[in-house]
Design a protein around this motif. Structure first.
Motif, PDB file in Angstrom:
ATOM      1  N   CYS A 145       1.466 -28.818  -6.376  1.00  0.00           N
ATOM      2  CA  CYS A 145       1.447 -27.792  -5.343  1.00  0.00           C
ATOM      3  C   CYS A 145       2.489 -26.745  -5.707  1.00  0.00           C
ATOM      4  CB  CYS A 145       1.655 -28.365  -3.953  1.00  0.00           C
ATOM      5  SG  CYS A 145       3.293 -28.928  -3.615  1.00  0.00           S
ATOM      6  N   VAL A 146       2.290 -25.570  -5.173  1.00  0.00           N
ATOM      7  CA  VAL A 146       3.227 -24.499  -5.454  1.00  0.00           C
ATOM      8  C   VAL A 146       3.928 -24.144  -4.159  1.00  0.00           C
ATOM      9  CG1 VAL A 146       1.408 -22.735  -5.301  1.00  0.00           C
ATOM     10  CG2 VAL A 146       3.508 -22.185  -6.464  1.00  0.00           C
ATOM     11  N   ARG A 147       5.271 -24.071  -4.237  1.00  0.00           N
ATOM     12  CA  ARG A 147       6.063 -23.772  -3.044  1.00  0.00           C
ATOM     13  C   ARG A 147       6.884 -22.515  -3.309  1.00  0.00           C
ATOM     14  NH1 ARG A 147       9.494 -28.524  -1.094  1.00  0.00           N
ATOM     15  NH2 ARG A 147       7.490 -29.076  -0.173  1.00  0.00           N
ATOM     16  N   ALA A 148       6.749 -21.570  -2.419  1.00  0.00           N
ATOM     17  CA  ALA A 148       7.526 -20.330  -2.559  1.00  0.00           C
ATOM     18  C   ALA A 148       8.438 -20.196  -1.356  1.00  0.00           C
ATOM     19  CB  ALA A 148       6.583 -19.136  -2.633  1.00  0.00           C
ATOM     20  N   THR A 149       9.665 -19.789  -1.602  1.00  0.00           N
ATOM     21  CA  THR A 149      10.597 -19.504  -0.500  1.00  0.00           C
ATOM     22  C   THR A 149      11.163 -18.102  -0.730  1.00  0.00           C
ATOM     23  OG1 THR A 149      12.136 -20.851  -1.755  1.00  0.00           O
ATOM     24  CG2 THR A 149      11.308 -21.796   0.264  1.00  0.00           C
ATOM     25  N   ALA A 150      11.491 -17.448   0.377  1.00  0.00           N
ATOM     26  CA  ALA A 150      11.698 -15.998   0.298  1.00  0.00           C
ATOM     27  C   ALA A 150      12.885 -15.552  -0.560  1.00  0.00           C
ATOM     28  CB  ALA A 150      11.835 -15.420   1.705  1.00  0.00           C
ATOM     29  N   GLY A 151      13.919 -16.307  -0.676  1.00  0.00           N
ATOM     30  CA  GLY A 151      15.071 -15.847  -1.464  1.00  0.00           C
ATOM     31  C   GLY A 151      15.594 -14.533  -0.913  1.00  0.00           C
ATOM     32  N   ARG A 152      15.753 -13.540  -1.800  1.00  0.00           N
ATOM     33  CA  ARG A 152      16.209 -12.225  -1.325  1.00  0.00           C
ATOM     34  C   ARG A 152      15.099 -11.208  -1.536  1.00  0.00           C
ATOM     35  NH1 ARG A 152      21.101 -12.084  -4.453  1.00  0.00           N
ATOM     36  NH2 ARG A 152      22.353 -13.713  -3.530  1.00  0.00           N
ATOM     37  N   PRO A 153      14.205 -11.056  -0.531  1.00  0.00           N
ATOM     38  CA  PRO A 153      13.041 -10.200  -0.737  1.00  0.00           C
ATOM     39  C   PRO A 153      13.429  -8.738  -0.936  1.00  0.00           C
ATOM     40  CG  PRO A 153      12.952 -11.323   1.415  1.00  0.00           C
ATOM     41  CD  PRO A 153      14.275 -11.616   0.822  1.00  0.00           C
ATOM     42  N   ALA A 154      12.837  -8.129  -1.949  1.00  0.00           N
ATOM     43  CA  ALA A 154      13.083  -6.704  -2.195  1.00  0.00           C
ATOM     44  C   ALA A 154      11.904  -6.140  -2.971  1.00  0.00           C
ATOM     45  CB  ALA A 154      14.363  -6.531  -3.001  1.00  0.00           C
ATOM     46  N   GLY A 155      11.490  -4.943  -2.587  1.00  0.00           N
ATOM     47  CA  GLY A 155      10.396  -4.279  -3.284  1.00  0.00           C
ATOM     48  C   GLY A 155      10.774  -4.001  -4.733  1.00  0.00           C
ATOM     49  N   THR A 156       9.756  -3.919  -5.592  1.00  0.00           N
ATOM     50  CA  THR A 156      10.023  -3.733  -7.017  1.00  0.00           C
ATOM     51  C   THR A 156       8.786  -3.169  -7.701  1.00  0.00           C
ATOM     52  OG1 THR A 156      10.766  -4.872  -9.004  1.00  0.00           O
ATOM     53  CG2 THR A 156       9.241  -6.065  -7.623  1.00  0.00           C
ATOM     54  N   GLU A 157       8.929  -2.795  -8.969  1.00  0.00           N
ATOM     55  CA  GLU A 157       7.751  -2.390  -9.758  1.00  0.00           C
ATOM     56  C   GLU A 157       7.336  -3.562 -10.611  1.00  0.00           C
ATOM     57  OE1 GLU A 157       8.030   1.173 -12.029  1.00  0.00           O
ATOM     58  OE2 GLU A 157       8.854   2.281 -10.330  1.00  0.00           O
ATOM     59  N   MET A 158       6.042  -3.818 -10.665  1.00  0.00           N
ATOM     60  CA  MET A 158       5.585  -4.921 -11.513  1.00  0.00           C
ATOM     61  C   MET A 158       4.277  -4.541 -12.195  1.00  0.00           C
ATOM     62  SD  MET A 158       4.187  -7.638  -8.739  1.00  0.00           S
ATOM     63  CE  MET A 158       5.392  -7.441  -7.460  1.00  0.00           C
ATOM     64  N   TYR A 159       4.025  -5.207 -13.314  1.00  0.00           N
ATOM     65  CA  TYR A 159       2.812  -4.964 -14.088  1.00  0.00           C
ATOM     66  C   TYR A 159       2.034  -6.274 -14.162  1.00  0.00           C
ATOM     67  CZ  TYR A 159      -0.188  -4.270 -18.130  1.00  0.00           C
ATOM     68  OH  TYR A 159      -1.278  -4.213 -18.956  1.00  0.00           O
ATOM     69  N   LEU A 160       0.764  -6.249 -13.797  1.00  0.00           N
ATOM     70  CA  LEU A 160      -0.052  -7.472 -13.911  1.00  0.00           C
ATOM     71  C   LEU A 160      -0.646  -7.542 -15.317  1.00  0.00           C
ATOM     72  CD1 LEU A 160      -2.082  -7.781 -10.559  1.00  0.00           C
ATOM     73  CD2 LEU A 160       0.065  -8.856 -11.194  1.00  0.00           C
ATOM     74  N   ASP A 161      -0.437  -8.659 -15.995  1.00  0.00           N
ATOM     75  CA  ASP A 161      -0.977  -8.804 -17.358  1.00  0.00           C
ATOM     76  C   ASP A 161      -2.501  -8.745 -17.356  1.00  0.00           C
ATOM     77  OD1 ASP A 161       1.577  -9.148 -18.237  1.00  0.00           O
ATOM     78  OD2 ASP A 161       1.530 -11.323 -17.995  1.00  0.00           O
ATOM     79  N   PHE A 162      -3.085  -9.200 -16.258  1.00  0.00           N
ATOM     80  CA  PHE A 162      -4.547  -9.142 -16.094  1.00  0.00           C
ATOM     81  C   PHE A 162      -4.803  -8.709 -14.658  1.00  0.00           C
ATOM     82  CE2 PHE A 162      -8.619 -10.930 -14.846  1.00  0.00           C
ATOM     83  CZ  PHE A 162      -9.435 -10.556 -15.904  1.00  0.00           C
ATOM     84  N   ALA A 163      -5.823  -7.893 -14.457  1.00  0.00           N
ATOM     85  CA  ALA A 163      -6.074  -7.347 -13.113  1.00  0.00           C
ATOM     86  C   ALA A 163      -6.726  -8.418 -12.228  1.00  0.00           C
ATOM     87  CB  ALA A 163      -6.957  -6.113 -13.219  1.00  0.00           C
ATOM     88  N   SER A 164      -5.956  -9.431 -11.892  1.00  0.00           N
ATOM     89  CA  SER A 164      -6.464 -10.545 -11.080  1.00  0.00           C
ATOM     90  C   SER A 164      -6.666 -10.106  -9.628  1.00  0.00           C
ATOM     91  CB  SER A 164      -5.472 -11.714 -11.142  1.00  0.00           C
ATOM     92  OG  SER A 164      -5.571 -12.517  -9.985  1.00  0.00           O
ATOM     93  N   VAL A 165      -7.835 -10.441  -9.104  1.00  0.00           N
ATOM     94  CA  VAL A 165      -8.175 -10.080  -7.724  1.00  0.00           C
ATOM     95  C   VAL A 165      -7.247 -10.808  -6.751  1.00  0.00           C
ATOM     96  CG1 VAL A 165      -9.993 -10.217  -5.968  1.00  0.00           C
ATOM     97  CG2 VAL A 165     -10.577  -9.623  -8.332  1.00  0.00           C
TER      98      VAL A 165
END
Ligand code: UD1
Length: 434
Positions: A145-165
């Motif tokens: 299972c994958v668990r994500a916790t918010a940490g320190r949320p902040a907007g950013t620029e990101m590039y998707l290696d593949f245009a996943s829907v």
């Protein structure tokens, strides 16, 4: 005689499966009521509603199931039940909203190796970029299972290696409540992404660029309730277009957006199928027959959709001459070839390429739907095969087609759903000689 049942009449497309699933997930982003209209009656929608309830949301449907109101007043748990998460890959799009709203989300991965066959690495990369902490956990049985916790949320620029829907949807939904500006470069550009952005903006989000090669999201503090109508299902529409073509019929497909199926129209025209826009919809006229072969390569939108590759392959099996089909989106999306070959399709698979001999005279057989679109391809093949075709495991078809049997029957197809007197969950089809 084969090809003896040209379909005729008109058929209406329902709401889009791939649009409504993330729209439903997005309702988790607010404690106010959201209402979705034009919802298709599908197994996957039922699973998503159960998933929302499992998080504590109230989900109400009208009698026909077309209108769904969701109120996620309080999120009781941010952990998805394994049985629901495993039943539907799209469950993963609940992660972004839960993470944004509650600061945490846990979603079991489909069985076996944690992120092996059906990776969600791009979703994870996106959450990490937004400042979340992400862990992949595996229990003794190997289930992950994958668990994500918010940490320190902040907007950013990101590039998707593949245009996943799914990754684009998840990141968009996580970013709408993340402080600052998020830019997703190389996002998926599918119409379902645009529909989701439109709904989120109605809820108070600030998203620009959905449907282009960069999406810009300004984080806001809270979202509110909204009403939205789901876009028509372009894959269902394209399936009916192919039903007209393969049976050499003449069908008006209503409630569809032709600009969502541009490559399908172009390729059918290349084969010689006549297609024209009318006020009420798209007319697909295959009565001239004598279709030419063509080559197809599946690509992210606006390329040729992978979700229509199996159905188009069934059609090309009956066209004159050889066609090449290259599947670039999914690694293993040729399971229908073996089944189509049982019906005499004459298709050879070589890695990600399939060579369709063409000119096939299909015959009825007992075949099995290995997945949703493969099932649709087999039904289309059954519509022109001599004798009787039985498609087993049609629960796959129920995931994404609303009353496929009834709609095809309405066009004159000789098809019925077997409840008794045959294997459970099978579609039985007979073609009578002219
Ligand atoms: C969505 C559609 C599905 C369609 C697919 C591609 C929904 C509910 N489903 O699925 O009908 O066939 O888009 O148009 O909308 N990948 C990675 N890492 C990731 C995510 C994806 O490698 O983190 C790979 C997948 O294994 C696959 C490819 O990218 O080979 C496309 O996947 P993606 O666009 O994410 O499809 P889904 O969102 O799962």
């Amino acid at each position: 005689m084969s090809n003896s049942g040209p379909l005729r009449g008109s058929v209406s497309t329902g709401g889009s499966k791939n649009a409504v699933l993330p729209l439903l997930a997005a309702t988790l982003l607010t404690d106010e009521t959201c209402v979705l209209d034009g919802v298709p009656d599908l197994k996957d929608v039922e699973v998503m509603c159960r998933l929302l309830r499992s998080f504590g949301a109230e989900v109400e449907q009208d009698a026909a199931g077309r209108r769904i109101a969701v109120t996620a007043g309080r999120i009781a748990t941010c952990e998805a039940p394994p049985d629901l998460a495993k039943a539907m890959r799209a469950s993963v799009v609940a992660m972004g909203p839960l993470l944004a709203r509650c600061g945490e989300a846990t979603i079991p991965l489909p069985g076996g190796c944690a992120i092996g066959d059906r990776p969600i690495d791009l979703h994870v990369k996106g959450f990490l970029a937004l400042g979340a902490d992400v862990e992949i956990l595996t229990d003794e049985s190997g289930a992950g299972c994958v668990r994500a916790t918010a940490g320190r949320p902040a907007g950013t620029e990101m590039y998707l290696d593949f245009a996943s829907v799914g990754a684009t949807e998840n990141i968009m939904m996580a970013a709408v409540l993340t402080p600052g500006t998020t830019v997703i470069e190389n996002p998926a550009q599918e119409p379902e992404i645009v529909d989701l952005a439109n709904f989120l903006n109605k809820m108070g989000a600030r998203i620009r660029g959905a449907g282009t090669d960069a999406i810009r999201i300004e984080g806001v503090q809270a979202l509110h309730g909204a009403e939205h109508s789901v876009i028509p299902d372009r894959i269902e529409a394209a399936t009916f277009m192919l039903a007209a073509a393969i049976t050499r019929g003449d069908v008006l497909v209503e409630n569809m957006l032709p600009n969502h199926v541009v490559p399908v129209i172009a390729k059918l025209r290349e084969c010689g199928v006549r297609i024209r826009e009318e006020d009420a919809g798209l007319r697909v006229d295959g009565t001239a027959g004598g279709f030419r072969a063509t080559d197809i390569k599946t690509l992210p939108y606006p390329g040729f959709p992978t979700d229509i590759q199996p159905q188009f392959m069934a059609f090309l099996a009956t066209a004159n001459g050889p066609s090449n089909i290259v599947e670039t989106v999914f690694e293993n999306r040729f399971l229908h070839i073996e089944e189509l070959n049982r019906m005499g399709a004459g298709i050879l698979a070589e890695g990600r390429r399939a060579i369709v001999r063409g000119g096939a005279h299909l015959h009825g057989a007992a075949v099995r739907a290995t997945d949703l679109r493969a099932g649709a391809a087999l039904v289309l093949a059954g519509l022109v095969a001599d004798g009787e075709t039985t498609v087993a495991d049609v629960y796959h078809i129920d995931r994404g087609y609303e009353d496929l049997v009834g709609k095809l029957e309405g066009l004159g197809a000789d098809i019925r759903r077997m409840k008794n007197g045959g294997p459970q969950d099978s579609v039985d089809r007979r073609v009578f000689a002219e």
